[in-house]
Design a protein around this motif. Structure first.
Motif, PDB file in Angstrom:
ATOM      1  N   MET A   1       0.810  -1.213   0.000  1.00 42.25           N
ATOM      2  CA  MET A   1       0.000   0.000   0.000  1.00 42.25           C
ATOM      3  C   MET A   1       0.849   1.270   0.000  1.00 42.25           C
ATOM      4  SD  MET A   1      -2.975  -1.019  -0.382  1.00 42.25           S
ATOM      5  CE  MET A   1      -3.754   0.593  -0.262  1.00 42.25           C
ATOM      6  N   LEU A   2       2.033   1.200   0.552  1.00 45.88           N
ATOM      7  CA  LEU A   2       2.890   2.387   0.599  1.00 45.88           C
ATOM      8  C   LEU A   2       3.613   2.639  -0.717  1.00 45.88           C
ATOM      9  CD1 LEU A   2       4.454   1.979   4.171  1.00 45.88           C
ATOM     10  CD2 LEU A   2       2.773   3.699   3.451  1.00 45.88           C
ATOM     11  N   TYR A   3       3.940   1.551  -1.449  1.00 44.99           N
ATOM     12  CA  TYR A   3       4.835   1.713  -2.598  1.00 44.99           C
ATOM     13  C   TYR A   3       4.305   1.112  -3.893  1.00 44.99           C
ATOM     14  CZ  TYR A   3       8.055   2.674   1.229  1.00 44.99           C
ATOM     15  OH  TYR A   3       8.647   3.193   2.352  1.00 44.99           O
TER      16      TYR A   3
ATOM     17  N   PRO B   1     -23.994  -0.288  10.577  1.00 46.70           N
ATOM     18  CA  PRO B   1     -23.949  -1.190   9.414  1.00 46.70           C
ATOM     19  C   PRO B   1     -23.096  -0.687   8.261  1.00 46.70           C
ATOM     20  CG  PRO B   1     -26.076  -0.071   9.560  1.00 46.70           C
ATOM     21  CD  PRO B   1     -25.345   0.241  10.830  1.00 46.70           C
ATOM     22  N   ALA B   2     -22.879   0.633   8.146  1.00 47.03           N
ATOM     23  CA  ALA B   2     -22.117   1.177   7.020  1.00 47.03           C
ATOM     24  C   ALA B   2     -20.619   1.187   7.275  1.00 47.03           C
ATOM     25  CB  ALA B   2     -22.589   2.595   6.708  1.00 47.03           C
ATOM     26  N   SER B   3     -20.200   0.876   8.486  1.00 47.30           N
ATOM     27  CA  SER B   3     -18.779   0.904   8.831  1.00 47.30           C
ATOM     28  C   SER B   3     -18.017  -0.173   8.067  1.00 47.30           C
ATOM     29  CB  SER B   3     -18.607   0.703  10.338  1.00 47.30           C
ATOM     30  OG  SER B   3     -17.272   0.392  10.660  1.00 47.30           O
ATOM     31  N   VAL B   4     -16.790   0.131   7.652  1.00 44.06           N
ATOM     32  CA  VAL B   4     -15.968  -0.860   6.976  1.00 44.06           C
ATOM     33  C   VAL B   4     -15.664  -2.025   7.897  1.00 44.06           C
ATOM     34  CG1 VAL B   4     -13.761   0.209   7.619  1.00 44.06           C
ATOM     35  CG2 VAL B   4     -13.911  -1.178   5.531  1.00 44.06           C
ATOM     36  N   TRP B   5     -15.607  -1.754   9.217  1.00 41.47           N
ATOM     37  CA  TRP B   5     -15.324  -2.826  10.178  1.00 41.47           C
ATOM     38  C   TRP B   5     -16.501  -3.812  10.244  1.00 41.47           C
ATOM     39  CZ3 TRP B   5     -10.450  -1.951  10.992  1.00 41.47           C
ATOM     40  CH2 TRP B   5      -9.976  -0.638  11.001  1.00 41.47           C
ATOM     41  N   THR B   6     -17.706  -3.265  10.228  1.00 37.72           N
ATOM     42  CA  THR B   6     -18.895  -4.127  10.223  1.00 37.72           C
ATOM     43  C   THR B   6     -18.964  -4.935   8.938  1.00 37.72           C
ATOM     44  OG1 THR B   6     -20.087  -2.520  11.586  1.00 37.72           O
ATOM     45  CG2 THR B   6     -21.411  -4.154  10.417  1.00 37.72           C
ATOM     46  N   GLN B   7     -18.662  -4.282   7.811  1.00 42.70           N
ATOM     47  CA  GLN B   7     -18.688  -4.983   6.524  1.00 42.70           C
ATOM     48  C   GLN B   7     -17.657  -6.109   6.488  1.00 42.70           C
ATOM     49  OE1 GLN B   7     -18.078  -1.842   3.687  1.00 42.70           O
ATOM     50  NE2 GLN B   7     -20.218  -1.206   3.691  1.00 42.70           N
ATOM     51  N   LEU B   8     -16.455  -5.828   6.972  1.00 39.30           N
ATOM     52  CA  LEU B   8     -15.415  -6.853   6.992  1.00 39.30           C
ATOM     53  C   LEU B   8     -15.809  -8.025   7.885  1.00 39.30           C
ATOM     54  CD1 LEU B   8     -12.137  -4.710   7.193  1.00 39.30           C
ATOM     55  CD2 LEU B   8     -12.836  -6.171   5.294  1.00 39.30           C
TER      56      LEU B   8
ATOM     57  N   VAL C   1      -6.284  -3.809   2.995  1.00 40.63           N
ATOM     58  CA  VAL C   1      -6.488  -2.766   1.980  1.00 40.63           C
ATOM     59  C   VAL C   1      -7.808  -2.044   2.219  1.00 40.63           C
ATOM     60  CG1 VAL C   1      -6.806  -2.351  -0.487  1.00 40.63           C
ATOM     61  CG2 VAL C   1      -5.058  -3.967   0.291  1.00 40.63           C
ATOM     62  N   ALA C   2      -8.860  -2.789   2.548  1.00 45.15           N
ATOM     63  CA  ALA C   2     -10.162  -2.162   2.775  1.00 45.15           C
ATOM     64  C   ALA C   2     -10.108  -1.171   3.931  1.00 45.15           C
ATOM     65  CB  ALA C   2     -11.205  -3.246   3.056  1.00 45.15           C
ATOM     66  N   ALA C   3      -9.528  -1.583   5.046  1.00 45.56           N
ATOM     67  CA  ALA C   3      -9.456  -0.690   6.209  1.00 45.56           C
ATOM     68  C   ALA C   3      -8.474   0.458   5.966  1.00 45.56           C
ATOM     69  CB  ALA C   3      -9.054  -1.491   7.447  1.00 45.56           C
ATOM     70  N   TYR C   4      -7.399   0.198   5.254  1.00 46.06           N
ATOM     71  CA  TYR C   4      -6.413   1.244   4.937  1.00 46.06           C
ATOM     72  C   TYR C   4      -7.066   2.380   4.158  1.00 46.06           C
ATOM     73  CZ  TYR C   4      -1.979   3.213   3.161  1.00 46.06           C
ATOM     74  OH  TYR C   4      -0.930   4.044   2.848  1.00 46.06           O
ATOM     75  N   ARG C   5      -7.949   2.019   3.225  1.00 49.56           N
ATOM     76  CA  ARG C   5      -8.580   3.029   2.367  1.00 49.56           C
ATOM     77  C   ARG C   5      -9.812   3.653   3.003  1.00 49.56           C
ATOM     78  NH1 ARG C   5      -7.704  -0.500  -3.187  1.00 49.56           N
ATOM     79  NH2 ARG C   5      -5.657   0.394  -3.695  1.00 49.56           N
ATOM     80  N   HIS C   6     -10.266   3.118   4.133  1.00 48.06           N
ATOM     81  CA  HIS C   6     -11.412   3.689   4.840  1.00 48.06           C
ATOM     82  C   HIS C   6     -11.034   3.867   6.309  1.00 48.06           C
ATOM     83  CE1 HIS C   6     -13.045   1.634   1.285  1.00 48.06           C
ATOM     84  NE2 HIS C   6     -13.996   2.557   1.299  1.00 48.06           N
TER      85      HIS C   6
ATOM     86  N   LEU D   1      -2.131   3.045   8.282  1.00 48.00           N
ATOM     87  CA  LEU D   1      -1.421   1.814   8.630  1.00 48.00           C
ATOM     88  C   LEU D   1      -2.037   1.138   9.854  1.00 48.00           C
ATOM     89  CD1 LEU D   1       2.368   2.589   8.047  1.00 48.00           C
ATOM     90  CD2 LEU D   1       0.892   1.045   6.750  1.00 48.00           C
ATOM     91  N   LEU D   2      -2.445   1.930  10.845  1.00 51.58           N
ATOM     92  CA  LEU D   2      -3.094   1.348  12.021  1.00 51.58           C
ATOM     93  C   LEU D   2      -4.441   0.741  11.639  1.00 51.58           C
ATOM     94  CD1 LEU D   2      -3.327   0.797  15.037  1.00 51.58           C
ATOM     95  CD2 LEU D   2      -4.233   3.136  15.333  1.00 51.58           C
ATOM     96  N   ALA D   3      -5.211   1.476  10.836  1.00 54.72           N
ATOM     97  CA  ALA D   3      -6.504   0.949  10.409  1.00 54.72           C
ATOM     98  C   ALA D   3      -6.320  -0.333   9.599  1.00 54.72           C
ATOM     99  CB  ALA D   3      -7.247   1.996   9.573  1.00 54.72           C
ATOM    100  N   GLY D   4      -5.340  -0.337   8.689  1.00 52.12           N
ATOM    101  CA  GLY D   4      -5.086  -1.537   7.911  1.00 52.12           C
ATOM    102  C   GLY D   4      -4.699  -2.720   8.775  1.00 52.12           C
ATOM    103  N   SER D   5      -3.885  -2.465   9.793  1.00 50.42           N
ATOM    104  CA  SER D   5      -3.461  -3.543  10.696  1.00 50.42           C
ATOM    105  C   SER D   5      -4.659  -4.099  11.468  1.00 50.42           C
ATOM    106  CB  SER D   5      -2.398  -3.036  11.665  1.00 50.42           C
ATOM    107  OG  SER D   5      -1.249  -2.583  10.966  1.00 50.42           O
TER     108      SER D   5
END
Length: 460
Positions: A116-118, A256-263, A325-330, A337-341
């Motif tokens: 995602m960084l490069y 329900p619209a949260s990326v965390w809920t979707q994942l 990738v989903a959490a990184y972009r949302h 990076l923290l969200a992606g992790s």
């Protein structure tokens, strides 16, 4: 007297039961070396557990494998949990399953961050161009390796072809294909046992095929393999909250619209319907991640699979890449990076916790049915159907790697636009197949060589 002496000699040849510490060391070794996707991982476990250490007999290993093929989720990791549970109860299953996943998950987290960084750098794009071509060769090799083990006669070949047509042409859902295959094996064992009984894993006829587990069973030392009336309710009461509790909490907090809920919700459903292992479900996950949720761009799923192929552990770790990738972009208020992790961790949780649940719930009952030829025939037919499902994945990758444009016809069957053929991708894919299938070059050297070749072609 001679028979008794032979039995005594065979029993003496079987090594002593391993200690828990010995098992931990072996599962750590397998977790670090389990490259090559499910086929390679199963072969590694067979070599270490059946051939070299004889901790489990050949027939019991195959019986456990066919049950894991029946389950949703990564069959190689579930096989490790099953054998760990046989040897050292629940603690053994937990250690085996966690150590099978942990090394690859840590590597995948690092690779996802780097990607995602490069990934916009031209050099990285060129490297992944080559890796995509090699991934196609890896999937084709998986079809051949699984097929050699599963397609023992014309009935199994017919089941594999029917499964391929069902998923590619008719678009039947994975669970229905698995159900129909199992039913075919069950009925076929009654009507034509000569064609369907070859997959049955009944009592070992060769004493030298027995292992430590078999002798422990004969001595009455495997009491945990005999289910009690409270086994199923107790297991469900413990493991369902462990699996779904964090998902429900995240949904309540994020909406329900949260990326965390979707994942959490999407991959929890995947954990229930991903029959046939990682290869069988990747096409569906790629479509949902790209088209339905917009988490990934077209082609990035193949990049993720290329990363997963370079790591030890289950190939289904590619879902960890999707979650990252989903959490990184949302990311919202969090750093990307923290969200992606965190997205990566959530995806790992809802993908692998159910694997322990399926084994701890069902394995005792499967052990009691080990002599059941009809069940073994059904499991063997399911394994044959998996070959057809993986063939569909190989075709899906071929269309999206070698051709720039594909179009849908009929009920959704994809065919390529011939004018969009990318000769460089086709050349690299062909070279990778020759290297792996003809020259027997290993997967990792092939991936590295293909990445470098992609870099050279892009420069030209």
């Amino acid at each position: 007297m001679n028979d008794l002496a032979a039995d005594d000699d065979a029993e003496a040849a079987v090594p002593a039961a391993p200690s828990f510490r010995e098992a931990v060391r072996l599962w750590a070794k397998i977790g670090l070396l389990s490259f090559g996707g499910p086929a390679g991982q199963i072969a590694l476990m067979h070599k270490e557990l059946v051939e070299e250490r004889r901790w489990i007999g050949e027939q019991r290993f195959l019986h456990a494998l066919n049950y894991c093929m029946l389950l949703p989720g990564p069959e190689a990791q579930q096989l490790a949990v099953y054998i760990g549970w046989l040897l050292h109860r629940t603690a053994g299953g937990l250690v085996a399953g966690i150590l099978f996943v942990l090394p690859g998950a840590l590597v995948m987290l690092g690779l996802s961050s780097f990607y995602m960084l490069y990934n916009d750098a031209p050099v990285i794009e060129a490297l992944f161009f080559g890796i995509k071509a090699a991934v196609l060769a890896v999937v084709v090799e998986a079809v051949i390796r699984i097929g050699k083990r599963a397609l023992k006669n014309r009935a199994m070949v017919a089941i594999a072809v029917a499964a391929f047509l069902a998923i590619y042409v008719v678009k039947l859902p994975f669970p229905l294909i698995i159900l129909l295959a199992g039913l075919t094996g069950w009925v076929g064992n009654r009507l034509a046992p000569g064609l369907f009984s070859g997959s049955a894993h009944g009592k070992d006829t060769k004493q030298d095929s027995r292992g430590v587990v078999d002798l422990m069973f004969e001595r009455g030392e495997l009491g945990h393999t005999r289910p009690t009336k409270w086994h199923a309710p107790r297991t469900i009461a413990i493991w369902l909250p462990i699996w779904l509790g964090p998902v429900a909490l995240i949904a309540a907090m994020g909406g329900p619209a949260s990326v965390w809920t979707q994942l959490g919700s999407f991959f929890s459903v995947m954990a229930v319907v991903t029959f046939g292992g990682a290869y069988a479900v990747l096409a569906y996950v790629a479509q949902a991640a790209v088209s339905s949720f917009g988490w990934l761009a077209p082609g990035e799923m193949v990049d993720g699979l290329g990363l997963a192929e370079t790591t030890p552990g289950p190939l289904i770790l590619v879902l960890q890449f999707v979650g990252f990738v989903a959490a990184y972009r949302h990311a919202g208020a969090l750093s990307p990076l923290l969200a992606g992790s965190l997205g990566s961790l959530l995806t790992l949780w809802v993908t692998f916790v159910p694997c322990f649940f399926w084994i701890f719930l069902g394995a005792p009952y499967i052990e009691q049915l080990r002599q059941n030829k009809a069940l073994s025939a059904a499991l063997g037919a399911i394994t044959a159907a998996v070959v057809g499902v993986v063939m569909n994945l190989a075709l899906w990758f071929a269309l999206h790697v070698v051709f720039g444009t594909v179009r849908s016809v009929g009920v959704g069957m994809e065919i390529p636009v011939l004018a969009s053929l990318d000769w460089r991708a086709a050349l690299l894919s062909l070279a990778a197949m020759v290297a792996m299938l003809r020259l027997k070059v290993g997967m990792l050297p092939t991936l590295v060589a293909s990445a470098l070749a992609g870099l050279a072609l892009q420069a030209l």
